[in-house]
Design a protein around this motif. Sequence first.
Motif, short mmCIF file in Angstrom:
data_model
loop_
_atom_site.label_atom_id
_atom_site.label_comp_id
_atom_site.label_asym_id
_atom_site.label_seq_id
_atom_site.Cartn_x
_atom_site.Cartn_y
_atom_site.Cartn_z
N HIS A 1 0.98 -1.15 -0.25
CA HIS A 1 -0.14 -0.07 0.01
C HIS A 1 0.82 1.36 0.09
CE1 HIS A 1 -3.27 2.49 0.68
NE2 HIS A 1 -2.61 3.35 1.79
N LEU A 2 1.87 1.40 0.71
CA LEU A 2 2.69 2.39 0.75
C LEU A 2 3.58 2.73 -0.36
CD1 LEU A 2 4.07 2.59 4.50
CD2 LEU A 2 2.22 4.00 3.64
N THR A 3 4.00 1.69 -0.80
CA THR A 3 4.78 1.69 -2.12
C THR A 3 3.97 2.12 -3.41
OG1 THR A 3 5.87 -0.23 -1.48
CG2 THR A 3 6.08 0.21 -3.84
N GLU A 4 2.51 1.80 -3.45
CA GLU A 4 1.72 2.66 -4.20
C GLU A 4 1.42 4.04 -4.17
OE1 GLU A 4 0.62 1.22 -7.12
OE2 GLU A 4 1.85 -0.50 -6.53
N HIS A 5 1.53 4.37 -2.93
CA HIS A 5 1.31 5.69 -2.30
C HIS A 5 2.59 6.66 -2.84
CE1 HIS A 5 0.30 9.35 0.29
NE2 HIS A 5 1.61 9.19 0.51
N LEU A 6 3.76 5.97 -2.54
CA LEU A 6 4.94 6.64 -3.05
C LEU A 6 5.06 6.92 -4.42
CD1 LEU A 6 7.32 5.42 -0.21
CD2 LEU A 6 6.70 7.84 -0.70
N LYS A 7 4.35 6.12 -5.18
CA LYS A 7 4.63 6.16 -6.81
C LYS A 7 3.95 7.48 -7.18
CE LYS A 7 5.04 1.36 -8.03
NZ LYS A 7 4.57 0.36 -8.60
N ASP B 1 6.91 12.53 -0.48
CA ASP B 1 6.35 12.42 0.94
C ASP B 1 7.69 11.58 1.63
OD1 ASP B 1 4.93 11.83 2.92
OD2 ASP B 1 3.17 10.90 1.95
N LYS B 2 8.40 12.39 2.37
CA LYS B 2 9.56 11.82 3.05
C LYS B 2 8.85 11.14 4.31
CE LYS B 2 12.25 13.04 -0.11
NZ LYS B 2 12.79 12.26 -1.15
N SER B 3 7.89 11.56 4.96
CA SER B 3 7.56 10.52 6.33
C SER B 3 7.06 9.36 5.71
CB SER B 3 6.50 11.80 6.93
OG SER B 3 5.42 11.84 6.26
N THR B 4 6.26 9.33 4.69
CA THR B 4 5.79 7.83 4.40
C THR B 4 6.93 7.18 3.97
OG1 THR B 4 3.64 9.05 3.46
CG2 THR B 4 4.28 6.77 2.55
N GLN B 5 8.07 7.68 3.23
CA GLN B 5 9.17 6.72 3.03
C GLN B 5 9.81 6.22 4.02
OE1 GLN B 5 12.00 9.17 0.73
NE2 GLN B 5 12.97 7.41 -0.27
N THR B 6 9.84 6.92 5.12
CA THR B 6 10.67 6.68 6.46
C THR B 6 9.82 5.46 6.96
OG1 THR B 6 11.59 8.99 6.76
CG2 THR B 6 11.41 7.35 8.64
N GLY B 7 8.40 5.63 7.12
CA GLY B 7 7.70 4.76 7.64
C GLY B 7 7.70 3.14 6.94
N LEU B 8 7.83 3.51 5.44
CA LEU B 8 8.08 2.21 4.56
C LEU B 8 9.14 1.65 4.92
CD1 LEU B 8 7.19 0.55 2.08
CD2 LEU B 8 8.31 2.29 0.61
N LEU B 9 10.31 2.53 5.20
CA LEU B 9 11.55 1.65 5.53
C LEU B 9 11.67 0.92 6.79
CD1 LEU B 9 14.16 4.33 3.97
CD2 LEU B 9 13.48 2.16 2.82
N ARG B 10 10.90 1.72 7.66
CA ARG B 10 10.90 1.08 9.02
C ARG B 10 10.08 -0.29 9.06
NH1 ARG B 10 10.21 5.30 14.03
NH2 ARG B 10 11.99 6.68 13.01
N LEU B 11 8.96 -0.27 8.18
CA LEU B 11 8.30 -1.69 8.08
C LEU B 11 9.08 -2.76 7.38
CD1 LEU B 11 4.59 -0.52 6.91
CD2 LEU B 11 5.26 -1.84 8.96
N VAL B 12 9.89 -2.31 6.33
CA VAL B 12 10.47 -3.13 5.54
C VAL B 12 11.53 -3.75 6.79
CG1 VAL B 12 12.47 -3.65 3.68
CG2 VAL B 12 10.32 -2.21 3.29
N GLY B 13 12.24 -3.06 7.36
CA GLY B 13 13.21 -3.48 8.52
C GLY B 13 12.27 -4.42 9.60
N LYS B 14 11.17 -4.05 9.92
CA LYS B 14 10.69 -5.07 10.80
C LYS B 14 10.22 -6.15 10.17
CE LYS B 14 7.82 -1.74 13.63
NZ LYS B 14 6.68 -1.41 13.88
N ARG B 15 9.89 -6.36 8.77
CA ARG B 15 9.45 -7.64 8.07
C ARG B 15 10.86 -8.12 8.01
NH1 ARG B 15 7.23 -7.50 2.24
NH2 ARG B 15 9.47 -7.18 1.80
N ARG B 16 12.01 -7.45 7.70
CA ARG B 16 13.10 -8.42 7.50
C ARG B 16 13.60 -8.84 8.75
NH1 ARG B 16 18.41 -6.37 8.14
NH2 ARG B 16 17.23 -4.51 8.46
N ARG B 17 13.50 -8.51 9.80
CA ARG B 17 13.86 -8.97 11.21
C ARG B 17 13.04 -10.17 11.48
NH1 ARG B 17 14.56 -3.48 12.61
NH2 ARG B 17 12.65 -3.16 13.45
N LEU B 18 11.57 -10.03 11.29
CA LEU B 18 10.89 -11.22 11.55
C LEU B 18 10.95 -12.31 10.62
CD1 LEU B 18 7.27 -9.76 12.06
CD2 LEU B 18 8.56 -11.14 13.67
N LEU B 19 11.42 -12.10 9.56
CA LEU B 19 11.72 -13.12 8.52
C LEU B 19 13.08 -13.64 8.83
CD1 LEU B 19 10.82 -11.74 5.08
CD2 LEU B 19 9.94 -13.62 6.08
#
Length: 91
Positions: free
Chosen positions: A40-46, A51-69
């Motif tokens: 969802h956030l990737t589509e928003h950023l396209k 929108d730098k705050s959304t970009q920051t949030g997206l990177l945090r989510l990717v990091g959380k998912r990577r750690r869980l994986l």
Amino acid sequence: MHLTKEETAGIFAKYSPKQAANDSGSAESQIALFSDRIKHLTEHLKQHPKDKSTQTGLLRLVGKRRRLLAYLQQVDIERYRSIIKLLGIRR
């Protein structure tokens, strides 16, 4: 949030190892929810590339998912492989 309670429960029911709609604690459920939010956030950023705050949030989510994986890979490799295959995540 773009998801309703019913949509979130559907994600949990589909990807949870217990196939339960209220299983929000399993790693698979959280990874699936994070993946949906990342899409969802990737589509928003396209549409809004500055929108730098959304970009920051997206990177945090990717990091959380990577750690869980990474956690899931260490604990149970078969569960890790199945969630990667189901979600189509390349790693």
